[in-house]
Design an enzyme around this catalytic site. Sequence first.
Site, PDB file in Angstrom:
ATOM      1  NE  ARG A 145      -7.119   4.719   5.931  1.00 19.78           N
ATOM      2  CZ  ARG A 145      -6.591   5.810   6.435  1.00 19.78           C
ATOM      3  NH1 ARG A 145      -7.006   6.258   7.599  1.00 19.78           N
ATOM      4  NH2 ARG A 145      -5.638   6.466   5.793  1.00 19.78           N
ATOM      5  CB  CYS A 177      -3.582  10.468  12.182  1.00 16.38           C
ATOM      6  SG  CYS A 177      -2.515   9.531  13.215  1.00 16.38           S
ATOM      7  CE  LYS A 212      -1.461   1.478   4.147  1.00 17.65           C
ATOM      8  NZ  LYS A 212      -1.229   2.835   4.640  1.00 17.65           N
ATOM      9  CG  ASN A 213       2.395   2.710   3.603  1.00 19.59           C
ATOM     10  OD1 ASN A 213       1.231   3.057   3.422  1.00 19.59           O
ATOM     11  ND2 ASN A 213       2.880   2.439   4.812  1.00 19.59           N
ATOM     12  NE  ARG A 228       1.091   9.880  10.671  1.00 17.59           N
ATOM     13  CZ  ARG A 228       0.607   9.004   9.769  1.00 17.59           C
ATOM     14  NH1 ARG A 228      -0.601   8.512   9.913  1.00 17.59           N
ATOM     15  NH2 ARG A 228       1.347   8.630   8.761  1.00 17.59           N
ATOM     16  CG  LEU A 271      10.320  17.238   8.703  1.00 19.73           C
ATOM     17  CD1 LEU A 271      10.672  15.776   8.949  1.00 19.73           C
ATOM     18  CD2 LEU A 271      11.522  18.126   9.023  1.00 19.73           C
ATOM     19  CG  ASP A 288       3.431   1.228   9.491  1.00 20.22           C
ATOM     20  OD1 ASP A 288       3.060   2.075  10.323  1.00 20.22           O
ATOM     21  OD2 ASP A 288       3.730   1.512   8.315  1.00 20.22           O
TER      22      ASP A 288
END
Length: 421
Positions: free
Chosen positions: A397, A116, A22-23, A121, A125, A305
């Site tokens: 998700r 979140c 996913k990421n 979060r 940056l 994660d």
Amino acid sequence: MDKFIIHGGKQLSGSVEISGAKNSALALMPACLLNAGKNTILNTPEVNDIYTMIKLLNSLGVESEFYNHELKLDTSRIKNQIAPYEHVKKMRASIYVLGPLLSRFGYAKVSMPGGCAWGPRPINLHLEAMKKLGAEIELEEGYIIAKTKRLNGAKIHFDVSSVGATGNTLMAASLAKGTTLIFNAAIEPEITLLAETLVKMGAHIKGIGSSTLEIEGVEELKPVTTKNIGDRIEAGTMLIAGAITRSKINIAYNNPEHLEIILDKLKESGVNLIVNNGIIELDANNSIIKNVDVTTAVYPGFPTDMQAQWIAYMSLAEGTSTITDTIYLDRFTHVPELMRLGAQIELRNNSAVVKGVKKLKGAKVMSTDLRASASLVLAGLAAEGETEILRIYHIDRGYQRIEEKLKMLNADITRVTTSEF
Ligand code: EPU
């Protein structure tokens, strides 16, 4: 609204295939905004965050087709550069459109992601990097408005290693004028794949896979076909499903090199693992679970994660273990829910001290975020009796139909539609 009903306390068996990550897909998709043409991303997982990103890209004018894990994105007819609140509020990774839109069109208006589920979060940056590249940034009515004639290469030192900020800066710098140096860049495999894909598009990037990246901006990038890597977090979650139920299972996963720390920690906990030709065989039959401490860190450290899933696993270990999250200090909303199943966990600042118990017992629990829900599913598989997990939209998700994969491993898990919230 859906919930899971799990009848746990049973061993699993069989094989399961791991989906695309996913990421990394969430970074590759906005990267296509950098060119004008037909891009294809192979091995894209069918999860809701991907559908949210597709909707966001569609709202910008991207035409998409998604079939059998093959995602086609045609970026020839972008009609606006606005990422509205309705999409961004659903998913923080929407911030990834900022760099590409700004760099290709000189303008981007992106809703600020709010907090979140487990706390703030920040995106400072990302914004500082865009400013360093010469963008003017204003914050207006909840939106980031970024403008530039053309971005200019710059030296960017990140105080904290950030996956998202590195990805955004890489994308923006690829079309900037001159050379950009990113120091303390994230080296997560998802970023490495993004950089390799940008190179395929025609970007000039040196140092890929290291924490110093040098990008020589080019005038334009061309469309590509790129193949996504496997999801290391789904792979780790499935392995723990086997380990926590003391089972023997196989997972088909092509990137075991991305999973080294998890494989090491699993071995330390007493399971046998054989990695062979795209298959990981896990044998936790008859083994007791040894207590193993983990501290999350940036890659190649133990991923944040996987923190929630490890806590679920350690709740059935022989002794006491300490799980510390150094990336997100307050990512522990799963703890009180795991305790409803009988886990004994004490939170001390950013550490969970988990005193292993002999048994977990089924109960009604509630998902609070993506990885938290994965930890509840794992605990439910091991717990005796029936576990009901509410609000499983969180798990949808990021895990592709997890119940179907677990059923392939002979788990007794059912998705039920409910009006309960
Ligand atoms: N940070 C800042 N300022 C910023 C950005 C980050 O202080 O502008 C801090 C964060 O607060 C955190 C650390 O830097 O303490 C690292 O955050 P990072 O930017 O790396 O996280 P991210 O890019 O927002 C990605 C994953 C997350 C994963 C983190 C850490 C995606 C879409 N998301 O988020 O995945 O937890 O990296 O590895 O890639 C998940 O899949 O469940 C998930 C939350």
